[in-house]
Scaffold this motif. Structure first.
Motif, PDB file in Angstrom:
ATOM      1  N   VAL A  73       0.035   1.366  -4.671  1.00 32.29           N
ATOM      2  CA  VAL A  73      -1.063   0.763  -3.923  1.00 32.29           C
ATOM      3  C   VAL A  73      -0.436  -0.127  -2.863  1.00 32.29           C
ATOM      4  O   VAL A  73       0.448  -0.931  -3.162  1.00 32.29           O
ATOM      5  N   CYS A  74      -0.875   0.022  -1.621  1.00 27.94           N
ATOM      6  CA  CYS A  74      -0.349  -0.773  -0.505  1.00 27.94           C
ATOM      7  C   CYS A  74      -1.475  -1.569   0.133  1.00 27.94           C
ATOM      8  O   CYS A  74      -2.440  -0.993   0.635  1.00 27.94           O
ATOM      9  N   GLN A  75      -1.360  -2.874   0.101  1.00 27.65           N
ATOM     10  CA  GLN A  75      -2.262  -3.739   0.849  1.00 27.65           C
ATOM     11  C   GLN A  75      -1.543  -3.975   2.165  1.00 27.65           C
ATOM     12  O   GLN A  75      -0.398  -4.417   2.177  1.00 27.65           O
ATOM     13  N   VAL A  76      -2.185  -3.654   3.277  1.00 30.84           N
ATOM     14  CA  VAL A  76      -1.459  -3.538   4.548  1.00 30.84           C
ATOM     15  C   VAL A  76      -1.501  -4.780   5.440  1.00 30.84           C
ATOM     16  O   VAL A  76      -1.218  -4.687   6.620  1.00 30.84           O
ATOM     17  N   GLY A  77      -1.811  -5.931   4.881  1.00 25.98           N
ATOM     18  CA  GLY A  77      -1.707  -7.159   5.661  1.00 25.98           C
ATOM     19  C   GLY A  77      -2.999  -7.940   5.737  1.00 25.98           C
ATOM     20  O   GLY A  77      -4.069  -7.445   5.411  1.00 25.98           O
ATOM     21  N   ASP A  78      -2.876  -9.190   6.170  1.00 27.73           N
ATOM     22  CA  ASP A  78      -3.987 -10.131   6.231  1.00 27.73           C
ATOM     23  C   ASP A  78      -4.623 -10.298   4.856  1.00 27.73           C
ATOM     24  O   ASP A  78      -5.781  -9.963   4.623  1.00 27.73           O
ATOM     25  N   LEU A  79      -3.847 -10.851   3.948  1.00 27.59           N
ATOM     26  CA  LEU A  79      -4.324 -11.124   2.589  1.00 27.59           C
ATOM     27  C   LEU A  79      -5.434 -12.163   2.586  1.00 27.59           C
ATOM     28  O   LEU A  79      -6.403 -12.045   1.838  1.00 27.59           O
ATOM     29  N   VAL A  80      -5.303 -13.207   3.389  1.00 31.89           N
ATOM     30  CA  VAL A  80      -6.291 -14.284   3.462  1.00 31.89           C
ATOM     31  C   VAL A  80      -6.722 -14.475   4.918  1.00 31.89           C
ATOM     32  O   VAL A  80      -6.068 -13.994   5.839  1.00 31.89           O
ATOM     33  N   GLU A  81      -7.823 -15.193   5.111  1.00 33.01           N
ATOM     34  CA  GLU A  81      -8.327 -15.437   6.464  1.00 33.01           C
ATOM     35  C   GLU A  81      -7.489 -16.485   7.189  1.00 33.01           C
ATOM     36  O   GLU A  81      -7.196 -16.352   8.361  1.00 33.01           O
ATOM     37  N   HIS A  82      -7.141 -17.538   6.489  1.00 32.19           N
ATOM     38  CA  HIS A  82      -6.330 -18.580   7.117  1.00 32.19           C
ATOM     39  C   HIS A  82      -5.459 -19.223   6.062  1.00 32.19           C
ATOM     40  O   HIS A  82      -5.808 -19.295   4.901  1.00 32.19           O
ATOM     41  N   ASN A  83      -4.316 -19.657   6.487  1.00 34.06           N
ATOM     42  CA  ASN A  83      -3.364 -20.313   5.589  1.00 34.06           C
ATOM     43  C   ASN A  83      -3.214 -21.763   6.017  1.00 34.06           C
ATOM     44  O   ASN A  83      -2.250 -22.132   6.655  1.00 34.06           O
ATOM     45  N   LEU A 110      -3.572  -5.127 -11.291  1.00 36.56           N
ATOM     46  CA  LEU A 110      -2.747  -3.915 -11.245  1.00 36.56           C
ATOM     47  C   LEU A 110      -1.400  -4.087 -11.946  1.00 36.56           C
ATOM     48  O   LEU A 110      -0.693  -3.102 -12.153  1.00 36.56           O
ATOM     49  N   ASN A 111      -1.057  -5.322 -12.303  1.00 40.86           N
ATOM     50  CA  ASN A 111       0.232  -5.571 -12.960  1.00 40.86           C
ATOM     51  C   ASN A 111       0.396  -4.695 -14.191  1.00 40.86           C
ATOM     52  O   ASN A 111      -0.476  -4.642 -15.049  1.00 40.86           O
ATOM     53  N   GLY A 112       1.522  -3.999 -14.245  1.00 45.20           N
ATOM     54  CA  GLY A 112       1.822  -3.156 -15.389  1.00 45.20           C
ATOM     55  C   GLY A 112       1.092  -1.830 -15.409  1.00 45.20           C
ATOM     56  O   GLY A 112       1.277  -1.038 -16.325  1.00 45.20           O
ATOM     57  N   LYS A 113       0.257  -1.577 -14.388  1.00 47.64           N
ATOM     58  CA  LYS A 113      -0.519  -0.338 -14.349  1.00 47.64           C
ATOM     59  C   LYS A 113      -0.082   0.598 -13.243  1.00 47.64           C
ATOM     60  O   LYS A 113      -0.046   1.808 -13.427  1.00 47.64           O
ATOM     61  N   VAL A 114       0.221   0.030 -12.093  1.00 51.94           N
ATOM     62  CA  VAL A 114       0.661   0.828 -10.950  1.00 51.94           C
ATOM     63  C   VAL A 114       1.443  -0.106 -10.018  1.00 51.94           C
ATOM     64  O   VAL A 114       1.077  -1.270  -9.860  1.00 51.94           O
ATOM     65  N   PRO A 115       2.540   0.369  -9.423  1.00 51.94           N
ATOM     66  CA  PRO A 115       3.267  -0.470  -8.460  1.00 51.94           C
ATOM     67  C   PRO A 115       2.395  -0.779  -7.241  1.00 51.94           C
ATOM     68  O   PRO A 115       1.622   0.078  -6.802  1.00 51.94           O
ATOM     69  N   TYR A 116       2.511  -1.993  -6.734  1.00 49.44           N
ATOM     70  CA  TYR A 116       1.772  -2.333  -5.520  1.00 49.44           C
ATOM     71  C   TYR A 116       2.590  -3.257  -4.634  1.00 49.44           C
ATOM     72  O   TYR A 116       3.467  -3.978  -5.109  1.00 49.44           O
ATOM     73  N   VAL A 117       2.273  -3.193  -3.357  1.00 48.17           N
ATOM     74  CA  VAL A 117       2.932  -4.024  -2.354  1.00 48.17           C
ATOM     75  C   VAL A 117       1.841  -4.634  -1.490  1.00 48.17           C
ATOM     76  O   VAL A 117       0.889  -3.950  -1.110  1.00 48.17           O
ATOM     77  N   ALA A 118       1.965  -5.901  -1.208  1.00 50.14           N
ATOM     78  CA  ALA A 118       1.038  -6.571  -0.300  1.00 50.14           C
ATOM     79  C   ALA A 118       1.844  -7.101   0.878  1.00 50.14           C
ATOM     80  O   ALA A 118       2.830  -7.810   0.693  1.00 50.14           O
ATOM     81  N   ALA A 119       1.445  -6.745   2.070  1.00 48.37           N
ATOM     82  CA  ALA A 119       2.170  -7.148   3.280  1.00 48.37           C
ATOM     83  C   ALA A 119       1.485  -8.355   3.916  1.00 48.37           C
ATOM     84  O   ALA A 119       0.259  -8.473   3.884  1.00 48.37           O
ATOM     85  N   THR A 120       2.282  -9.232   4.496  1.00 47.07           N
ATOM     86  CA  THR A 120       1.691 -10.356   5.220  1.00 47.07           C
ATOM     87  C   THR A 120       1.227  -9.884   6.593  1.00 47.07           C
ATOM     88  O   THR A 120       1.793  -8.975   7.186  1.00 47.07           O
ATOM     89  N   GLY A 121       0.194 -10.531   7.061  1.00 48.31           N
ATOM     90  CA  GLY A 121      -0.308 -10.295   8.407  1.00 48.31           C
ATOM     91  C   GLY A 121      -0.374 -11.616   9.142  1.00 48.31           C
ATOM     92  O   GLY A 121      -0.003 -12.670   8.601  1.00 48.31           O
ATOM     93  N   ASN A 122      -0.860 -11.600  10.356  1.00 50.02           N
ATOM     94  CA  ASN A 122      -0.906 -12.828  11.152  1.00 50.02           C
ATOM     95  C   ASN A 122      -1.799 -13.899  10.526  1.00 50.02           C
ATOM     96  O   ASN A 122      -1.560 -15.087  10.698  1.00 50.02           O
TER      97      ASN A 122
END
Length: 147
Positions: A73-83, A110-122
């Motif tokens: 599973v790939c999360q392709v960026g912008d995890l949150v609205e503002h940091n 998803l921990n322990g079920k499928v590998p995943y990566v979350a990318a940072t965005g602006n």
């Protein structure tokens, strides 16, 4: 009267014929596999009312890991609205910390079920008083787990 009967028949036929019977997702070829992409989660975590939508998407992934042979599973960026940006304006009802906690909790399913990566965005970076940008490394590093 004819108009009412015609409208009733139209609505009745839409209800009867407009929806197919549910079929669980499956792969046509048993050697196939899947990668799931999740874009722009900030639009879900910045509003409390939208967080269950993201949770539902991740639960769907959990439910279909085997049937769709999900390899990643790939999360392709912008995890949150503002940091913790200096001028947040009004875009969401969740603080930056609450947004990070939400995305960490939801993707953590998803921990322990499928590998995943979350990318940072602006949106996942802040700018300090000196104009330098920095990521939310402390929150982010806890989030990314490839299992």
């Amino acid at each position: 009267m004819k108009k009412n009967i015609s409208l009733l028949l139209l609505l009745l036929s839409a209800v009867i014929f407009g929806q197919e019977k549910f079929q669980a997702p499956k792969l046509d070829n048993e050697k196939s596999w899947s990668i799931i992409l999740i874009p722009d989660t900030q639009n879900y975590v910045k509003w409390n009312q939208n967080q269950p939508i993201l949770d539902l998407m991740v639960r769907w992934i959990e439910d279909n890991v085997s049937t769709l042979n999900i390899k990643m599973v790939c999360q392709v960026g912008d995890l949150v609205e503002h940091n913790n940006i200096l001028n947040q304006g009004y875009d969401g009802d969740q603080s930056a910390d609450d947004q990070w906690k939400s995305i960490q909790s939801i993707l953590g399913r998803l921990n322990g079920k499928v590998p995943y990566v979350a990318a940072t965005g602006n949106h996942d970076f802040s700018i300090n008083e000196e104009g330098e940008d920095f990521p939310a490394i402390t929150s982010f590093s806890r989030l990314i787990l490839i299992v």
